[in-house]
Design an enzyme around this catalytic site. Structure first.
Site, mmCIF file in Angstrom:
data_model
loop_
_atom_site.group_PDB
_atom_site.id
_atom_site.type_symbol
_atom_site.label_atom_id
_atom_site.label_comp_id
_atom_site.label_asym_id
_atom_site.label_seq_id
_atom_site.Cartn_x
_atom_site.Cartn_y
_atom_site.Cartn_z
ATOM 1 C CB CYS A 167 -3.395 11.644 7.336
ATOM 2 S SG CYS A 167 -2.292 10.835 8.501
ATOM 3 C CB CYS A 198 -3.744 3.849 10.382
ATOM 4 S SG CYS A 198 -4.509 4.530 8.908
HETATM 5 N N1 LIG Z 1 -1.248 5.924 3.838
HETATM 6 C C1 LIG Z 1 -2.623 5.616 3.778
HETATM 7 C C2 LIG Z 1 -3.472 6.077 4.909
HETATM 8 C C3 LIG Z 1 -3.030 7.287 5.623
HETATM 9 C C4 LIG Z 1 -3.907 7.468 6.827
HETATM 10 C C5 LIG Z 1 -3.221 7.907 8.047
HETATM 11 N N2 LIG Z 1 -2.056 7.278 8.509
HETATM 12 C C6 LIG Z 1 -4.207 8.161 9.188
HETATM 13 O O1 LIG Z 1 -3.785 8.277 10.332
HETATM 14 O O2 LIG Z 1 -5.395 8.328 8.941
HETATM 15 C C7 LIG Z 1 -3.265 5.977 2.462
HETATM 16 O O3 LIG Z 1 -2.601 6.328 1.480
HETATM 17 O O4 LIG Z 1 -4.480 5.904 2.388
#
Ligand SMILES: N[C@@H](CCC[C@H](N)C(=O)O)C(=O)O
Length: 304
Positions: free
Chosen positions: A89, A242
């Site tokens: 993340c 994200c």
């Molecule tokens: N919830 C998603 C991605 C999580 C990524 C995150 N928010 C970031 O900032 O990279 C998943 O399960 O892939």
């Protein structure tokens, strides 16, 4: 007593705790992330500074280890709001870098050990730079199941180009890549309406083409080396930002000639902007640069 810190990075918000022992972290994440009955967050992050000798990532798989001898760091885990564990993340990792460096638990430059490999980090004031592993376009890494719906689609996909995937009630054209976490990207001339976004995003997340589901970045080119995103995250729903998704959109924009690898790509979503640098070589790491902030802190006792 478990102390938590509520943090956010471009509006992606998290409950951050030091990794506790003997606790079902998936169940805890689902409880604390609930926006009505819990604290409310997109995910729960755990970290453990200077993890013990048993390595989270096999040393044989760590590149240029010699160059990093003596680096400190921490182990990092991310749990989505639905309790599922993700591998990386980008926004969450910047939050933990900010917190753990402010607490003096880890050096200003170090290594985060994540389920998707080692991620070098550096913090300079409020700006945090993560060096994510090179993007992975192959089906096993995404993961993408080309057999799931027949031979017909095999020839359309060379690992990173636009392809239709089956979704409930139709098909949807997207590109896919793993940037530490799995992402699909659809480039449009405009960002979607609420109706379009809410109708298609969950169906793409649950497409049989993605055995471990996928996040979906709706992307539009908004200027010279600039992208705007509307984001649907696997295991969460709509989020304001994200990090690994911004990397996926920037990488695919470079691959598809919509952005230049010479300059950083500015990626803006509802919660703010991050910069992504990638030189266009499949063996090169991706740099993700942005801020992270604390909102408040407290204890989790009522959730245990
Ligand atoms: N919830 C998603 C991605 C999580 C990524 C995150 N928010 C970031 O900032 O990279 C998943 O399960 O892939």
């Amino acid at each position: 007593m478990i102390a938590f810190t509520k943090m956010q990075a471009i509006g992606n918000d998290f409950v951050v705790i030091e990794e506790p022992e003997n606790i079902d972290l998936s169940a805890l994440a689902a409880k604390v992330c609930d926006r009505r009955f819990g604290i409310g967050a997109d995910g729960m992050l755990t970290y453990k500074a200077n993890p013990p000798a048993s390595p989270f990532v096999p040393l044989s798989e760590a590149p240029s280890l010699a160059a990093r001898e003596g680096w400190g760091g921490f182990r990092f885990r991310i749990f989505n709001a639905d309790g599922s564990e993700d591998t990386m993340c980008g926004n969450g990792l910047r939050c933990v870098v900010r917190l753990a460096t402010e607490r003096g638990q880890v050096p200003l430059t170090g290594i985060a050990q994540t389920a998707s490999g080692e991620v070098p980090y550096a913090i300079d004031g409020t700006q945090i730079t993560l060096t994510l592993p090179p993007p992975r376009f192959d089906c096993d890494s995404i993961p993408l199941d080309l057999i799931a719906w027949g031979e017909r689609f095999r020839t359309l996909f060379d690992g990173r180009n636009l392809m239709p995937v089956p979704v409930a009630g139709g098909s949807f054209a997207l590109s896919a890549v793993n940037t530490g976490s799995t992402h699909s990207v659809t480039f449009r001339s405009n960002l979607p309406s609420d109706e379009e976004f809410l109708s298609w995003s969950p169906r793409v997340e649950n497409s049989p083409a993605f055995p471990e589901k996928t996040s979906l970045m709706w992307a539009t080119v908004s200027g010279s080396n600039a992208l705007k995103l509307r984001i649907w995250e696997r295991g969460v729903g709509e989020t304001l930002g994200c990090g690994t998704g911004a990397c996926a959109a920037a990488v695919l924009a470079i691959v598809e000639g919509k952005a230049s690898p010479v300059f950083p790509v500015e990626v803006t979503s509802k919660g703010g902007t991050v910069q992504v640098r990638w030189d266009g070589d499949e063996r090169s790491p991706i740099l993700l640069i942005g801020s992270a902030n604390t909102i408040y802190s407290g204890t989790l006792d009522s959730f245990l």
